[in-house]
Design a protein around this motif. Structure first.
Motif, short mmCIF file in Angstrom:
data_model
loop_
_atom_site.label_atom_id
_atom_site.label_comp_id
_atom_site.label_asym_id
_atom_site.label_seq_id
_atom_site.Cartn_x
_atom_site.Cartn_y
_atom_site.Cartn_z
N ASP A 17 14.07 19.22 1.08
CA ASP A 17 12.85 18.88 1.58
C ASP A 17 13.16 17.27 1.91
O ASP A 17 13.51 16.68 1.28
CB ASP A 17 11.78 18.95 0.31
CG ASP A 17 11.51 20.26 0.09
OD1 ASP A 17 11.01 21.19 0.87
OD2 ASP A 17 11.17 20.59 -1.23
N TYR A 18 12.54 17.19 2.88
CA TYR A 18 12.56 15.94 3.65
C TYR A 18 11.25 15.15 3.95
O TYR A 18 10.30 16.11 4.02
CB TYR A 18 13.28 15.92 4.97
CG TYR A 18 14.86 16.28 4.86
CD1 TYR A 18 15.76 15.34 4.77
CD2 TYR A 18 15.29 17.47 4.93
CE1 TYR A 18 17.13 15.58 4.64
CE2 TYR A 18 16.74 17.85 4.80
CZ TYR A 18 17.66 16.76 4.65
OH TYR A 18 18.88 17.04 4.60
N GLY A 19 11.03 13.86 4.18
CA GLY A 19 10.00 13.22 4.58
C GLY A 19 10.27 12.10 5.46
O GLY A 19 11.04 11.49 5.61
N LEU A 20 9.32 11.99 6.51
CA LEU A 20 9.22 10.94 7.70
C LEU A 20 8.12 10.30 7.38
O LEU A 20 7.05 10.95 7.29
CB LEU A 20 9.75 11.42 8.71
CG LEU A 20 8.88 12.57 9.64
CD1 LEU A 20 8.10 11.91 10.55
CD2 LEU A 20 9.88 13.48 10.30
N PRO A 21 7.94 9.07 8.03
CA PRO A 21 6.64 8.34 8.15
C PRO A 21 5.61 8.99 9.04
O PRO A 21 6.02 9.36 10.12
CB PRO A 21 6.86 6.96 8.50
CG PRO A 21 8.59 6.83 8.12
CD PRO A 21 8.82 8.15 8.19
N PRO A 31 0.83 -1.19 0.20
CA PRO A 31 0.02 0.18 0.05
C PRO A 31 0.79 1.38 -0.11
O PRO A 31 2.17 1.46 0.44
CB PRO A 31 -0.89 -0.05 1.35
CG PRO A 31 0.15 -1.02 2.27
CD PRO A 31 0.83 -1.72 1.24
N ALA A 32 0.27 2.40 -0.51
CA ALA A 32 0.88 3.67 -0.26
C ALA A 32 0.78 4.18 0.93
O ALA A 32 0.17 3.52 1.88
CB ALA A 32 0.07 4.75 -1.08
N ALA A 33 2.01 4.94 1.30
CA ALA A 33 2.26 5.31 2.85
C ALA A 33 2.38 6.71 2.74
O ALA A 33 2.41 7.45 1.80
CB ALA A 33 3.34 4.70 3.43
N ASP A 34 1.73 7.57 4.06
CA ASP A 34 2.02 8.82 4.22
C ASP A 34 3.14 9.28 4.73
O ASP A 34 3.78 8.62 5.79
CB ASP A 34 0.72 9.33 5.02
CG ASP A 34 -0.73 9.06 4.33
OD1 ASP A 34 -0.66 9.02 3.01
OD2 ASP A 34 -1.72 9.05 5.01
N TYR A 35 3.74 10.48 4.41
CA TYR A 35 4.89 10.96 4.65
C TYR A 35 4.77 12.50 5.06
O TYR A 35 4.19 13.13 4.25
CB TYR A 35 6.33 10.92 3.73
CG TYR A 35 6.51 9.55 3.53
CD1 TYR A 35 7.76 8.96 4.34
CD2 TYR A 35 5.86 8.46 2.48
CE1 TYR A 35 7.93 7.53 4.12
CE2 TYR A 35 6.35 7.23 2.42
CZ TYR A 35 7.37 6.78 3.13
OH TYR A 35 7.44 5.41 2.97
N LEU A 36 5.15 13.07 6.20
CA LEU A 36 5.34 14.30 6.54
C LEU A 36 6.50 14.85 5.97
O LEU A 36 7.52 14.50 6.39
CB LEU A 36 5.22 14.39 8.08
CG LEU A 36 5.23 15.91 8.54
CD1 LEU A 36 3.85 16.75 8.33
CD2 LEU A 36 5.35 16.05 10.14
#
Length: 156
Positions: free
Chosen positions: A24-28, A11-16
């Motif tokens: 630009d960074y992203g974390l779960p 499944p797709a996952a959401d990142y902040l």
């Protein structure tokens, strides 16, 4: 005989998303407990190299890690904006992460995540990959590994 089950797609996952030193960074997103402006937190303790102090949020005492110091990024030019704090529920504790700016929530499918070019697994075990969505690039981090003690040295 044909298989009776279909292979399941991840499944797709959401990142902040967040900004730090112009990147630009992203974390779960599942690790995010709350978002707070830095100036709204009751802070005490002296600042150190990586530890930006200790704060009280909703009655809980949490350490604040300065991500600029962790990544060896120079302090921002005086721009009049206060940093943001991402309060995280890690596998072992609750911790605050001081960043330049919190962005939005980005949904990424596994096909949207590429390996970070030029890095080996051992060099940057805290990197998930490079997330690509709608023309944006996010450096995705495994926040538990990133927040693991690294001897007080900036991550490389």
């Amino acid at each position: 005989m044909q298989p009776t089950t279909m292979p399941c797609a991840l499944p797709a996952a959401d990142y902040l998303s967040f900004r730090l030193g112009g990147l630009d960074y992203g974390l779960p997103y599942s690790r995010v407990r709350e978002l707070r402006p830095f100036r709204e937190l009751d802070r005490f303790s002296s600042e150190g190299a990586l530890l930006h102090g200790v704060a009280v949020s909703r009655g809980m005492i949490i350490p604040l890690v300065d991500m600029r110091a962790a990544f060896g990024t120079p302090p921002p030019q005086a721009c009049g904006t206060a940093p943001d704090v991402i309060i995280l529920q890690l596998s072992s504790c609750v911790m605050g992460m001081v960043v330049d700016e919190v962005g939005d929530i980005v949904r990424l499918a596994p096909a949207d995540i590429r390996p970070v070019p030029g890095l080996g697994k051992v060099e940057a075990d805290y990197l998930i990959g490079l997330g690509l969505a709608a023309g944006r690039r996010l450096i995705l981090v495994d926040i538990d590994r990133l927040m693991a003690i690294r001897g007080g040295q900036p991550v490389e």
